[in-house]
Design a protein around this motif. Structure first.
Motif, PDB file in Angstrom:
ATOM      1  N   THR A 366      40.942 -90.816  24.612  1.00 24.42           N
ATOM      2  CA  THR A 366      41.035 -89.914  23.465  1.00 24.42           C
ATOM      3  C   THR A 366      42.490 -89.521  23.210  1.00 24.42           C
ATOM      4  N   HIS A 367      42.892 -89.622  21.955  1.00 30.02           N
ATOM      5  CA  HIS A 367      44.286 -89.333  21.604  1.00 30.02           C
ATOM      6  C   HIS A 367      44.494 -87.833  21.420  1.00 30.02           C
ATOM      7  N   MET A 368      45.574 -87.337  22.000  1.00 29.16           N
ATOM      8  CA  MET A 368      45.974 -85.956  21.785  1.00 29.16           C
ATOM      9  C   MET A 368      47.292 -85.893  21.045  1.00 29.16           C
ATOM     10  N   VAL A 369      47.402 -84.921  20.176  1.00 28.87           N
ATOM     11  CA  VAL A 369      48.576 -84.748  19.321  1.00 28.87           C
ATOM     12  C   VAL A 369      49.609 -83.862  20.014  1.00 28.87           C
ATOM     13  N   GLY A 370      50.874 -84.225  19.858  1.00 25.27           N
ATOM     14  CA  GLY A 370      51.946 -83.312  20.210  1.00 25.27           C
ATOM     15  C   GLY A 370      52.185 -82.348  19.060  1.00 25.27           C
ATOM     16  N   SER A 371      52.530 -81.119  19.369  1.00 25.37           N
ATOM     17  CA  SER A 371      52.790 -80.129  18.328  1.00 25.37           C
ATOM     18  C   SER A 371      53.849 -79.148  18.824  1.00 25.37           C
ATOM     19  N   SER A 372      54.754 -78.778  17.918  1.00 23.78           N
ATOM     20  CA  SER A 372      55.839 -77.850  18.265  1.00 23.78           C
ATOM     21  C   SER A 372      55.975 -76.774  17.191  1.00 23.78           C
ATOM     22  N   LYS A 373      56.356 -75.576  17.651  1.00 22.20           N
ATOM     23  CA  LYS A 373      56.606 -74.470  16.736  1.00 22.20           C
ATOM     24  C   LYS A 373      57.861 -73.725  17.166  1.00 22.20           C
ATOM     25  N   LEU A 374      58.569 -73.207  16.187  1.00 27.92           N
ATOM     26  CA  LEU A 374      59.704 -72.325  16.452  1.00 27.92           C
ATOM     27  C   LEU A 374      59.673 -71.174  15.453  1.00 27.92           C
ATOM     28  N   PHE A 375      59.626 -69.953  15.981  1.00 24.55           N
ATOM     29  CA  PHE A 375      59.570 -68.736  15.169  1.00 24.55           C
ATOM     30  C   PHE A 375      60.863 -67.942  15.330  1.00 24.55           C
ATOM     31  N   ILE A 376      61.178 -67.191  14.280  1.00 21.12           N
ATOM     32  CA  ILE A 376      62.334 -66.306  14.328  1.00 21.12           C
ATOM     33  C   ILE A 376      61.931 -64.959  13.729  1.00 21.12           C
ATOM     34  N   LEU A 377      62.359 -63.879  14.377  1.00 18.79           N
ATOM     35  CA  LEU A 377      62.151 -62.522  13.864  1.00 18.79           C
ATOM     36  C   LEU A 377      63.390 -62.124  13.086  1.00 18.79           C
ATOM     37  N   THR A 378      63.240 -61.855  11.790  1.00 19.30           N
ATOM     38  CA  THR A 378      64.376 -61.514  10.930  1.00 19.30           C
ATOM     39  C   THR A 378      64.392 -60.008  10.648  1.00 19.30           C
ATOM     40  N   ARG A 379      65.536 -59.506  10.264  1.00 19.93           N
ATOM     41  CA  ARG A 379      65.691 -58.048  10.098  1.00 19.93           C
ATOM     42  C   ARG A 379      64.951 -57.503   8.884  1.00 19.93           C
ATOM     43  N   ASP A 473      56.372 -76.131  22.887  1.00 13.91           N
ATOM     44  CA  ASP A 473      56.054 -77.551  22.754  1.00 13.91           C
ATOM     45  C   ASP A 473      54.805 -77.825  23.584  1.00 13.91           C
ATOM     46  N   TRP A 474      53.697 -78.137  22.919  1.00 14.68           N
ATOM     47  CA  TRP A 474      52.452 -78.339  23.656  1.00 14.68           C
ATOM     48  C   TRP A 474      52.454 -79.622  24.469  1.00 14.68           C
ATOM     49  N   LEU A 475      53.273 -80.579  24.072  1.00 13.90           N
ATOM     50  CA  LEU A 475      53.326 -81.828  24.817  1.00 13.90           C
ATOM     51  C   LEU A 475      53.850 -81.614  26.233  1.00 13.90           C
ATOM     52  N   THR A 476      54.695 -80.610  26.409  1.00 14.65           N
ATOM     53  CA  THR A 476      55.276 -80.355  27.724  1.00 14.65           C
ATOM     54  C   THR A 476      54.545 -79.255  28.486  1.00 14.65           C
ATOM     55  N   ASP A 477      53.471 -78.737  27.925  1.00 15.68           N
ATOM     56  CA  ASP A 477      52.663 -77.752  28.646  1.00 15.68           C
ATOM     57  C   ASP A 477      51.958 -78.462  29.800  1.00 15.68           C
ATOM     58  N   LYS A 478      52.252 -78.092  31.027  1.00 20.21           N
ATOM     59  CA  LYS A 478      51.760 -78.847  32.181  1.00 20.21           C
ATOM     60  C   LYS A 478      50.273 -78.697  32.415  1.00 20.21           C
ATOM     61  N   HIS A 479      49.651 -77.728  31.745  1.00 16.68           N
ATOM     62  CA  HIS A 479      48.213 -77.552  31.894  1.00 16.68           C
ATOM     63  C   HIS A 479      47.425 -78.192  30.750  1.00 16.68           C
ATOM     64  N   ALA A 480      48.019 -78.240  29.557  1.00 16.35           N
ATOM     65  CA  ALA A 480      47.345 -78.819  28.397  1.00 16.35           C
ATOM     66  C   ALA A 480      47.730 -80.280  28.171  1.00 16.35           C
ATOM     67  N   LEU A 481      49.016 -80.588  28.358  1.00 14.94           N
ATOM     68  CA  LEU A 481      49.543 -81.955  28.175  1.00 14.94           C
ATOM     69  C   LEU A 481      49.424 -82.439  26.728  1.00 14.94           C
ATOM     70  N   GLY A 482      49.328 -81.518  25.802  1.00 18.66           N
ATOM     71  CA  GLY A 482      49.218 -81.851  24.392  1.00 18.66           C
ATOM     72  C   GLY A 482      48.594 -80.694  23.635  1.00 18.66           C
ATOM     73  N   ALA A 483      48.582 -80.805  22.313  1.00 22.55           N
ATOM     74  CA  ALA A 483      48.112 -79.692  21.490  1.00 22.55           C
ATOM     75  C   ALA A 483      46.617 -79.765  21.203  1.00 22.55           C
ATOM     76  N   PHE A 484      46.164 -80.889  20.650  1.00 23.98           N
ATOM     77  CA  PHE A 484      44.750 -81.008  20.311  1.00 23.98           C
ATOM     78  C   PHE A 484      44.395 -82.468  20.094  1.00 23.98           C
ATOM     79  N   LYS A 485      43.096 -82.736  20.154  1.00 24.52           N
ATOM     80  CA  LYS A 485      42.587 -84.082  19.959  1.00 24.52           C
ATOM     81  C   LYS A 485      42.644 -84.479  18.487  1.00 24.52           C
ATOM     82  N   LEU A 486      43.069 -85.712  18.223  1.00 21.85           N
ATOM     83  CA  LEU A 486      43.021 -86.262  16.870  1.00 21.85           C
ATOM     84  C   LEU A 486      42.779 -87.766  17.012  1.00 21.85           C
ATOM     85  N   ASN A 487      41.591 -88.193  16.655  1.00 22.42           N
ATOM     86  CA  ASN A 487      41.190 -89.573  16.917  1.00 22.42           C
ATOM     87  C   ASN A 487      42.032 -90.597  16.179  1.00 22.42           C
ATOM     88  N   PHE A 488      42.217 -91.737  16.823  1.00 23.04           N
ATOM     89  CA  PHE A 488      42.719 -92.930  16.166  1.00 23.04           C
ATOM     90  C   PHE A 488      41.536 -93.674  15.535  1.00 23.04           C
TER      91      PHE A 488
END
Length: 566
Positions: A366-379, A473-488
């Motif tokens: 089963t294929h798992m997707v990598g996913s990344s997010k970056l947030f910033i708090l602005t004034r 970065d969910w791909l580097t999460d050592k417990h998840a190893l990815g963000a979510f399943k997305l079939n090929f």
């Protein structure tokens, strides 16, 4: 406007297209409990691997059914909720948050909204998706304004009109195959008209089960009579559609995914009316964990250790080996981790003691997707003060930008900006930038090329990049190893094998006492509803396997495979 996620705002009933089963109705019928365990098995030890949403819901329902000895094994040292991961910028101002995992919640997630309502958790009217709010589409170095709730810019009109015509009218392929309008299937599901839905969805599976999202779109929109009446140009219009997406942002990065995997999101109404949880979706996990059973909170049943292997004991019990050196003997086990974690971390597929070869292959492939997010708090909420777009979609390194207002009653409050939400190859590029400050500066610099006025406001509060920039970065999460399943393409059969594995509880010859759950074992990977559905399935299997009774209409008895996926 904020309001409870109540029956006024959520669908009470919505069976998903692959299941043709209504979890909303089941949960309403289970007001007291989904079933009950007899006294002589209530003390059996039930182990649940993972204290994410799936594990917490499964534990909650088993305890309501009379289980008295439940242990959740959680690898994270402090966090619970799994990929319900809300992070706070400032402890003194906890309302300003970054949703690193699940962040958009459509009301067709009837199981999720059942629990949001039960625990009094509020949602907002709408998540700031493209076109829902003022949006800019940056394509090939030019910015195109898209006014809220209006058609997109003229450059995108062909693909927008064509896609919407397909949703409303369906399509006729060059071989004469007639495909039902996806939105009609949605309406039929709302009506529980399974007799009409089933053959139409089977036709989609037969036509496109082996097709990627991109190849299916080419087949549909370069046909002799394409939806919308205008043949799409290759590759120009497909590039435009990749940037525009199907409602929640550009889908260029998942063009290689299965077409049926993407289409089921549309048919299941997961791409419309998406909502935001102002207090953070992690609040659901925390409130479930605070529920008391037998004089103790559910959170006190969590054992903080990583399960590293699962084996059969000599007396038939299931042995869970923890990273703390302890081995835990369980009578029944529910696994809720990702498929990658099942294979890599738990070693579940090393032998056939718990899952057969078909299920093992589904776990491994089963294929798992990598996913990344970056947030910033602005004034401040600069986009409101300066009349700037609240959403930006680009074909550059940045991809999706979302401006989030966690204090709508205060026009002078801080702002939260999700600078970059990326999947697959675009996420892999983010992973290469390991320093969050440098990543933030690089993304702002990239955005400044096409949106300089917007980019100049992307400075963290007090200029403190370490404190007010958050990334994951969910791909580097050592417990998840990815963000979510997305079939090929061709892999929907894997979803069927994983999802229906819980039915082994019905046959003593197949029942190993271990049941798969989690959104990766569902037909809707990456959506909280898949977690809820599989949690309920697994909990029902445990109750039945231990000799308990289930209420009428439960998924173990009422949910059976409906389609051919191969």
């Amino acid at each position: 406007m904020n309001h409870p996620a109540s029956q006024d705002t959520a669908c009470l009933s919505f069976p998903y297209v692959d299941l043709l089963y209504d979890y909303g109705q089941f949960l309403r019928n289970a007001d007291q409990a989904i079933g009950n365990l007899p006294a002589h098995t209530a003390e059996k030890h039930i182990g649940i691997v993972g204290a994410g949403l799936t594990g917490l819901v499964a534990a909650y329902e088993l305890l309501r059914a009379g289980a008295r000895r439940v242990t959740l094994f959680e690898a994270e040292e402090s966090h619970i909720g799994g990929r319900l991961l809300t992070q706070c910028f400032d402890e003194e101002q906890p309302q300003f948050i970054a949703e690193m995992g699940a962040m958009r919640f459509p009301p067709s997630e009837v199981g999720l909204f059942h629990y949001l309502n039960k625990f009094g958790i509020q949602t907002t009217e709408a998540f700031p998706d493209p076109g829902v709010v003022d949006t800019e589409l940056h394509y090939r170095g030019e910015a195109h304004h898209w006014a809220a709730m209006q058609p997109p810019p003229a450059l995108f009109s062909t693909v927008h009109q064509g896609w919407n015509a397909f949703l409303r009218e369906g399509a006729v392929l060059d071989d004469g195959t007639s495909l039902a309008p996806p939105l009609l299937l949605t309406e039929l599901l709302k009506q529980h008209n399974y007799c009409e839905v089933q053959p139409e969805w089977q036709r989609y599976l037969d036509c496109f089960g082996d097709s990627s999202f991109y190849s299916a779109m080419v087949r549909i929109f370069t046909s002799k009579n394409p939806p919308g009446g205008k043949v799409w140009r290759k590759p120009e219009d497909f590039h435009l559609f990749g940037s525009l997406g199907i409602g929640s942002g550009g889908f260029q990065s998942v063009y290689r995914a299965s077409f049926t995997e993407i289409l089921r999101l549309v048919v299941n109404a997961l791409e419309v009316n998406q909502r935001l949880v102002p207090n953070g979706i992690s609040s659901l996990a925390e409130l479930i964990a605070e529920t008391r059973f037998n004089g103790m909170q559910l959170r006190d049943m969590i054992c903080r250790t990583r399960i590293e292997s699962i084996n059969k004991g000599p007396d038939g019990q299931i042995l869970l080996a923890g990273s703390n050196g302890e081995t835990y003997a369980c009578d029944r086990v529910i696994t809720t981790t990702t498929t990658r974690a099942l294979q890599v971390n738990l070693k579940l597929t090393q032998n056939q003691a718990f899952v057969n070869r078909d299920v093992a292959r589904a776990i491994n492939e089963t294929h798992m997707v990598g996913s990344s997010k970056l947030f910033i708090l602005t004034r401040d909420k600069f986009w409101l003060k300066h009349g700037l777009a609240q959403n930006i979609q680009t074909d550059t390194l940045v991809k999706g930008v979302y401006c989030l207002d966690y204090a709508p009653q205060d026009p002078d409050s801080w702002g939260v900006v999700l600078i970059s939400y990326t999947w697959e190859d675009d996420s892999h590029k983010m992973v290469s930038m390991t320093d969050k400050v440098q990543r933030c500066l690089r993304l702002v610099d990239e955005l400044a090329m096409s949106a300089p006025e917007f980019a100049r406001h992307l400075i963290p509060l007090n200029g403190d990049y370490q404190r007010y920039v958050l990334e994951y970065d969910w791909l580097t999460d050592k417990h998840a190893l990815g963000a979510f399943k997305l079939n090929f393409p061709g892999d929907d059969i894997y979803s069927e094998r994983l999802f229906y594995q819980f039915r082994t509880a019905l046959d003593p010859r197949q029942d190993t006492g271990l049941y798969l759950a989690g959104c990766g074992a569902s037909f809707t990977g990456g959506w909280a509803e898949g977690s809820i559905q599989t949690a309920l399935n697994a909990a029902c299997s445990v109750i039945s396997s231990l000799g308990g009774d289930l209420i009428d209409g439960n998924p173990l008895d009422g949910l059976v495979p409906q389609y051919r996926y191969c």
